[in-house]
Design a protein around this motif. Structure first.
Motif, PDB file in Angstrom:
ATOM      1  N   LEU A 102       9.559   1.872  28.141  1.00  0.00           N
ATOM      2  CA  LEU A 102       8.168   2.310  28.005  1.00  0.00           C
ATOM      3  C   LEU A 102       8.059   3.519  27.075  1.00  0.00           C
ATOM      4  O   LEU A 102       7.076   3.647  26.330  1.00  0.00           O
ATOM      5  CB  LEU A 102       7.591   2.647  29.383  1.00  0.00           C
ATOM      6  CG  LEU A 102       7.467   1.474  30.360  1.00  0.00           C
ATOM      7  CD1 LEU A 102       6.982   1.956  31.713  1.00  0.00           C
ATOM      8  CD2 LEU A 102       6.539   0.399  29.806  1.00  0.00           C
ATOM      9  N   ARG A 103       9.051   4.393  27.116  1.00  0.00           N
ATOM     10  CA  ARG A 103       9.072   5.547  26.208  1.00  0.00           C
ATOM     11  C   ARG A 103       9.101   5.073  24.760  1.00  0.00           C
ATOM     12  O   ARG A 103       8.351   5.571  23.913  1.00  0.00           O
ATOM     13  CB  ARG A 103      10.282   6.428  26.509  1.00  0.00           C
ATOM     14  CG  ARG A 103      10.537   7.515  25.456  1.00  0.00           C
ATOM     15  CD  ARG A 103      11.850   8.225  25.723  1.00  0.00           C
ATOM     16  NE  ARG A 103      12.185   9.135  24.624  1.00  0.00           N
ATOM     17  CZ  ARG A 103      12.787   8.764  23.508  1.00  0.00           C
ATOM     18  NH1 ARG A 103      13.132   7.485  23.326  1.00  0.00           N
ATOM     19  NH2 ARG A 103      13.047   9.651  22.566  1.00  0.00           N
ATOM     20  N   ASN A 104       9.966   4.106  24.469  1.00  0.00           N
ATOM     21  CA  ASN A 104      10.056   3.583  23.106  1.00  0.00           C
ATOM     22  C   ASN A 104       8.737   2.966  22.669  1.00  0.00           C
ATOM     23  O   ASN A 104       8.244   3.226  21.567  1.00  0.00           O
ATOM     24  CB  ASN A 104      11.178   2.560  23.020  1.00  0.00           C
ATOM     25  CG  ASN A 104      11.235   1.860  21.674  1.00  0.00           C
ATOM     26  OD1 ASN A 104      10.695   0.770  21.520  1.00  0.00           O
ATOM     27  ND2 ASN A 104      11.883   2.490  20.705  1.00  0.00           N
ATOM     28  N   TRP A 105       8.143   2.160  23.543  1.00  0.00           N
ATOM     29  CA  TRP A 105       6.863   1.529  23.199  1.00  0.00           C
ATOM     30  C   TRP A 105       5.793   2.573  22.915  1.00  0.00           C
ATOM     31  O   TRP A 105       5.019   2.438  21.967  1.00  0.00           O
ATOM     32  CB  TRP A 105       6.405   0.627  24.344  1.00  0.00           C
ATOM     33  CG  TRP A 105       7.204  -0.635  24.500  1.00  0.00           C
ATOM     34  CD1 TRP A 105       8.197  -1.089  23.674  1.00  0.00           C
ATOM     35  CD2 TRP A 105       7.075  -1.588  25.551  1.00  0.00           C
ATOM     36  NE1 TRP A 105       8.700  -2.278  24.150  1.00  0.00           N
ATOM     37  CE2 TRP A 105       8.028  -2.611  25.297  1.00  0.00           C
ATOM     38  CE3 TRP A 105       6.266  -1.677  26.675  1.00  0.00           C
ATOM     39  CZ2 TRP A 105       8.175  -3.714  26.140  1.00  0.00           C
ATOM     40  CZ3 TRP A 105       6.412  -2.775  27.516  1.00  0.00           C
ATOM     41  CH2 TRP A 105       7.352  -3.781  27.249  1.00  0.00           C
ATOM     42  N   GLY A 106       5.742   3.607  23.744  1.00  0.00           N
ATOM     43  CA  GLY A 106       4.736   4.646  23.556  1.00  0.00           C
ATOM     44  C   GLY A 106       4.900   5.382  22.239  1.00  0.00           C
ATOM     45  O   GLY A 106       3.917   5.626  21.516  1.00  0.00           O
ATOM     46  N   LEU A 107       6.135   5.746  21.901  1.00  0.00           N
ATOM     47  CA  LEU A 107       6.389   6.465  20.648  1.00  0.00           C
ATOM     48  C   LEU A 107       6.062   5.599  19.439  1.00  0.00           C
ATOM     49  O   LEU A 107       5.486   6.081  18.457  1.00  0.00           O
ATOM     50  CB  LEU A 107       7.847   6.920  20.595  1.00  0.00           C
ATOM     51  CG  LEU A 107       8.256   8.021  21.582  1.00  0.00           C
ATOM     52  CD1 LEU A 107       9.760   8.256  21.513  1.00  0.00           C
ATOM     53  CD2 LEU A 107       7.496   9.319  21.291  1.00  0.00           C
ATOM     54  N   VAL A 108       6.435   4.333  19.504  1.00  0.00           N
ATOM     55  CA  VAL A 108       6.156   3.436  18.378  1.00  0.00           C
ATOM     56  C   VAL A 108       4.657   3.217  18.228  1.00  0.00           C
ATOM     57  O   VAL A 108       4.133   3.184  17.102  1.00  0.00           O
ATOM     58  CB  VAL A 108       6.899   2.095  18.552  1.00  0.00           C
ATOM     59  CG1 VAL A 108       6.480   1.094  17.471  1.00  0.00           C
ATOM     60  CG2 VAL A 108       8.416   2.317  18.486  1.00  0.00           C
ATOM     61  N   PHE A 109       3.943   3.086  19.343  1.00  0.00           N
ATOM     62  CA  PHE A 109       2.482   2.952  19.274  1.00  0.00           C
ATOM     63  C   PHE A 109       1.865   4.151  18.566  1.00  0.00           C
ATOM     64  O   PHE A 109       1.038   3.992  17.653  1.00  0.00           O
ATOM     65  CB  PHE A 109       1.893   2.805  20.682  1.00  0.00           C
ATOM     66  CG  PHE A 109       0.394   2.652  20.701  1.00  0.00           C
ATOM     67  CD1 PHE A 109      -0.180   1.396  20.728  1.00  0.00           C
ATOM     68  CD2 PHE A 109      -0.447   3.763  20.680  1.00  0.00           C
ATOM     69  CE1 PHE A 109      -1.569   1.246  20.740  1.00  0.00           C
ATOM     70  CE2 PHE A 109      -1.824   3.628  20.678  1.00  0.00           C
ATOM     71  CZ  PHE A 109      -2.387   2.365  20.709  1.00  0.00           C
ATOM     72  N   VAL A 110       2.252   5.343  18.977  1.00  0.00           N
ATOM     73  CA  VAL A 110       1.702   6.563  18.376  1.00  0.00           C
ATOM     74  C   VAL A 110       2.034   6.627  16.893  1.00  0.00           C
ATOM     75  O   VAL A 110       1.173   6.938  16.052  1.00  0.00           O
ATOM     76  CB  VAL A 110       2.235   7.813  19.108  1.00  0.00           C
ATOM     77  CG1 VAL A 110       1.871   9.081  18.343  1.00  0.00           C
ATOM     78  CG2 VAL A 110       1.680   7.876  20.523  1.00  0.00           C
ATOM     79  N   GLY A 111       3.283   6.336  16.540  1.00  0.00           N
ATOM     80  CA  GLY A 111       3.682   6.380  15.136  1.00  0.00           C
ATOM     81  C   GLY A 111       2.956   5.354  14.294  1.00  0.00           C
ATOM     82  O   GLY A 111       2.476   5.657  13.193  1.00  0.00           O
ATOM     83  N   ASN A 112       2.877   4.116  14.791  1.00  0.00           N
ATOM     84  CA  ASN A 112       2.150   3.070  14.064  1.00  0.00           C
ATOM     85  C   ASN A 112       0.693   3.449  13.846  1.00  0.00           C
ATOM     86  O   ASN A 112       0.140   3.281  12.744  1.00  0.00           O
ATOM     87  CB  ASN A 112       2.202   1.749  14.836  1.00  0.00           C
ATOM     88  CG  ASN A 112       3.515   1.005  14.736  1.00  0.00           C
ATOM     89  OD1 ASN A 112       3.732   0.026  15.439  1.00  0.00           O
ATOM     90  ND2 ASN A 112       4.411   1.452  13.874  1.00  0.00           N
ATOM     91  N   PHE A 113       0.051   3.970  14.898  1.00  0.00           N
ATOM     92  CA  PHE A 113      -1.365   4.320  14.790  1.00  0.00           C
ATOM     93  C   PHE A 113      -1.572   5.443  13.785  1.00  0.00           C
ATOM     94  O   PHE A 113      -2.508   5.394  12.967  1.00  0.00           O
ATOM     95  CB  PHE A 113      -1.927   4.718  16.155  1.00  0.00           C
ATOM     96  CG  PHE A 113      -3.417   4.888  16.158  1.00  0.00           C
ATOM     97  CD1 PHE A 113      -4.243   3.789  16.325  1.00  0.00           C
ATOM     98  CD2 PHE A 113      -4.003   6.131  15.962  1.00  0.00           C
ATOM     99  CE1 PHE A 113      -5.626   3.933  16.299  1.00  0.00           C
ATOM    100  CE2 PHE A 113      -5.376   6.283  15.942  1.00  0.00           C
ATOM    101  CZ  PHE A 113      -6.193   5.177  16.111  1.00  0.00           C
ATOM    102  N   ALA A 114      -0.698   6.449  13.831  1.00  0.00           N
ATOM    103  CA  ALA A 114      -0.829   7.562  12.891  1.00  0.00           C
ATOM    104  C   ALA A 114      -0.659   7.102  11.451  1.00  0.00           C
ATOM    105  O   ALA A 114      -1.416   7.506  10.560  1.00  0.00           O
ATOM    106  CB  ALA A 114       0.192   8.651  13.229  1.00  0.00           C
ATOM    107  N   GLY A 115       0.318   6.240  11.201  1.00  0.00           N
ATOM    108  CA  GLY A 115       0.535   5.732   9.845  1.00  0.00           C
ATOM    109  C   GLY A 115      -0.613   4.881   9.353  1.00  0.00           C
ATOM    110  O   GLY A 115      -1.079   5.028   8.214  1.00  0.00           O
TER     111      GLY A 115
END
Length: 283
Positions: A102-115
């Motif tokens: 879940l940590r990985n999913w959360g970080l990737v979501f945030v990074g994808n959204f920011a980009g």
């Protein structure tokens, strides 16, 4: 040979999921940011081609260029980690837990959204000459997409929500197939060809991709689309994320894991009956 057999790339899928779980936070976010940004640029490119040529097929044929670039560069999309990372948990890799997934999913979501959001702002500036004029033809088309794929679903109520969810499922069935396809070959050309095919299908069929939508809908809001942030979240992003998770994990990750990484027991072959010998016939 440059082609890897299914059992070989199934093992690579599990290994990739494990490596992403233990990746440093900084690296996870940077790679996700770049993936979201490149995919957003590719979406802007595809919409531009579609508007200028009048051919949706032309835009779909060229959209996969961004997907291929980001995976060749080792960046990560939410749709990809939805499929790969849980396999490390299911395979009981040491140190992998539900919390780390879940940590990985959360970080990737945030990074994808920011980009994706960063590119959305930059493209909105281009489409409006720094918000000094009305959006150009491409900008208007993006605003229309945002309306049709939010309030357009809302008009049908529960049936619209179901349709949106199924489009999310089908999307990541194809997109995650593209992610896995990159592992099928050891050559760049083989990876690109294998990735191109399922991504073309997803984009031309109008399926819902959570990261592409992180660009299209914020762009639409900035370019005058007649829908709200709550419309975007309730009638697109949240159901799309859930559909992407179900589609990628069920039809790609678990399916390949079950039949290629953890195959069932081989059935016993029947022993062929032996013909009677002359001695037996005489008895």
């Amino acid at each position: 040979m440059s082609y890897l057999s299914p059992p070989e790339f199934a093992t690579k899928m599990i290994d990739a999921g494990e490596s992403k779980v233990f990746m440093a936070t900084r690296d996870t976010v940077i790679r996700a940011f770049m993936a979201g940004a490149i995919l957003a640029l590719s979406a802007a490119f595809a919409v531009t081609v579609t508007v200028q040529t009048g051919s949706a097929l032309a835009g779909a044929l060229l959209f996969p260029v961004g997907f291929c670039m980001l995976y060749l560069l080792g960046f990560d999309l939410l749709t990809g980690v939805f499929t790969l990372v849980p396999l490390a948990l299911i395979d009981r890799r040491p140190g992998v837990s539900l919390r780390s997934v879940l940590r990985n999913w959360g970080l990737v979501f945030v990074g994808n959204f920011a980009g994706a959001l960063a590119v959305a702002v930059m493209m909105a500036v281009i489409f409006t000459y720094g918000f000094s004029t009305a959006p150009d033809e491409v900008g208007q088309a993006i605003g229309t997409i945002g309306e049709g794929r939010t309030v357009g679903y809302a008009e049908y109520g529960a049936a619209g929500m179901l349709t949106l969810f199924i489009r999310g499922v089908l999307c990541n069935w194809m997109v995650s197939t593209g992610v896995v396809a990159a592992m099928m070959s050891t050559s760049v050309s083989g990876k690109v060809i294998a990735m191109w095919m399922p991504i073309l299908v997803f984009f031309y069929m109008g399926f819902e991709h959570s990261v592409v939508n992180m660009f299209l809908f914020p762009s639409g809001l900035m370019l005058g689309g007649e829908f709200s942030v709550s419309d975007y979240l309730l009638w697109n992003e949240i159901p799309t994320v859930v559909g992407n998770l179900v589609g990628g994990l069920t039809f790609v990750g678990l399916a390949l894991y079950a039949t290629h990484a953890r195959t069932g027991a081989t059935r016993n072959q029947p022993v062929p009956a032996q013909a009677d010998t002359p001695a037996q016939l005489d008895v």
